[in-house]
Design a protein around this motif. Structure first.
Motif, short mmCIF file in Angstrom:
data_model
loop_
_atom_site.label_atom_id
_atom_site.label_comp_id
_atom_site.label_asym_id
_atom_site.label_seq_id
_atom_site.Cartn_x
_atom_site.Cartn_y
_atom_site.Cartn_z
N VAL A 1 0.07 -2.20 -11.80
CA VAL A 1 0.59 -2.66 -10.51
C VAL A 1 2.11 -2.59 -10.46
O VAL A 1 2.70 -2.59 -9.38
CB VAL A 1 0.11 -4.09 -10.20
CG1 VAL A 1 -1.39 -4.16 -10.13
CG2 VAL A 1 0.66 -5.09 -11.21
N LEU B 1 -3.50 -6.13 -3.32
CA LEU B 1 -2.55 -7.11 -3.87
C LEU B 1 -2.95 -8.53 -3.49
O LEU B 1 -2.72 -9.47 -4.26
CB LEU B 1 -1.15 -6.80 -3.37
CG LEU B 1 -0.51 -5.54 -3.96
CD1 LEU B 1 0.83 -5.25 -3.28
CD2 LEU B 1 -0.32 -5.67 -5.46
N LEU C 1 3.60 -7.82 -3.85
CA LEU C 1 3.57 -7.64 -5.30
C LEU C 1 4.25 -8.82 -6.00
O LEU C 1 3.75 -9.34 -7.00
CB LEU C 1 4.26 -6.33 -5.68
CG LEU C 1 4.39 -6.05 -7.18
CD1 LEU C 1 3.02 -5.95 -7.83
CD2 LEU C 1 5.18 -4.75 -7.40
#
Length: 349
Positions: A211, A197, A226
């Motif tokens: 993702v 990430l 994220l």
């Protein structure tokens, strides 16, 4: 009275003339405030921070805000990066910098906002003076680490490819990142997921559907990273993913990460999400929302800031007061010292 210069984006010039200079946060200081530099005989030294500030993200073009403070006003003075700058008065800071053989890289920090009555005038400046990166950087190879490298800057990729250390190189190819993501999920390796990430945050875009599955990851650190990784993407569906992360009722740290990540995301979805987070039950989330609301300055944002100004939590009220409180001066009688089109050379005469 001591006279200083504050460099601000030109788009904020009208707001500064109306309400002064807002107090912003400083990473190495506990309090918010305003960075200043004394007006010296040398034009180049007085405006030495122009090129360094201009290379950073944000609106293009800077203006010089001339500020006059009482001689006894408490400030700190030191070279950038100092963890414990010297505490002195405004007059003492001017005297300290004038005595230096080389004042490049020095700065004065006022731990409060600058009121409208303390702004003498706002004027345009030539944008080509000053140093970049550090005062003695000219003639040396630029650093291309993640902290120093400007993503998307002309020649930045070529400079990164010259480095032997892979962590200082360009972002990994999409296929490599996807393979690492699959392997990390298969092994349930949280550290590896966080590293992937981090790389996605360095890329302009990524495979959002792939993702997005991490929004349900049990580790809150993964969900925080994220949010930071996708917040700057223009891919359709990012706002929906951020809202899903913001609905995380189990961990306020995730909601705060979303609030911090969307502060400068200019989309209708981000505006609506920020408005919802302004009513979050956790005061840390509401505190993180203030910066984004001040940045927007829409009627809806002003209404929310008015509400947060009376928040039960003292930290939220302090953030609103420091970042936005000076706008309450708008509408008062103008100070005769503030003139928009005044020529500073004529004032000296």
């Amino acid at each position: 009275m001591a006279t200083f210069v504050h460099l601000a984006p030109a788009v904020h010039a009208a707001r500064i003339r109306r309400g002064g200079v807002k107090a912003l946060g400083a990473a190495h200081r506990e309090r918010r405030g305003v960075f200043l530099f004394p007006v010296l005989d040398s034009y180049a030294l007085t405006h030495q921070w122009l090129r360094e500030l201009a290379r950073r993200p944000g609106p293009r073009g800077l203006v010089a805000v001339h500020v006059r403070l009482p001689d006894e006003e408490e400030v700190t003075v030191g070279r950038y990066g100092e963890r414990e700058p010297e505490v002195t008065t405004a007059a003492g800071a001017v005297r300290r910098i004038r005595e230096l053989d080389d004042p490049r890289g020095w700065e004065v920090f006022l731990p409060r906002a600058v009121a409208r009555r303390e702004v003498r005038y706002v004027r345009e400046v030539r944008q080509l003076h000053g140093w970049r990166y550090r005062p003695d950087a000219h003639g040396t190879a630029p650093c291309v680490c993640e902290a120093c490298r400007d993503r998307g800057l002309y020649g930045s990729r070529r400079l990164a490819e010259r480095r032997a250390r892979p962590e200082y190189g360009p972002a990994l190819p999409a296929g490599t990142l996807l393979a690492r993501l699959d392997r990390a999920e298969l092994r349930r390796d949280t550290a590896a997921l966080c590293e992937v990430l981090r790389w996605y945050r360095l890329r302009r875009r990524g495979p959002l559907p792939r993702v997005a599955r991490l929004a349900g990851h049990p580790d809150p650190e993964v969900r925080q990273l994220l949010a930071a990784a996708v917040a700057h993407w223009s891919t359709p569906g990012v706002d929906a993913l951020l809202r899903e992360l913001a609905d995380d009722g189990a961990d306020a740290a995730v909601r705060r990460a979303v609030a911090e990540s969307i502060a400068y995301r200019d989309t209708p979805g981000a505006d609506a999400l920020l408005a919802d987070l302004a009513r979050d039950p956790d005061p840390r989330v509401r505190d993180a929302v203030v910066d984004g609301l001040v940045h927007r300055a829409t009627p809806e944002a002003v209404a929310l800031l008015t509400l947060l100004a009376n928040d039960p939590d003292a930290r939220v009220r302090e953030a609103v007061s420091l970042l936005w409180g000076e706008d309450e001066d708008v509408g008062e009688d103008e100070d005769e010292d503030v003139r928009e089109d005044e020529d500073p050379e004529a004032r000296r005469d």
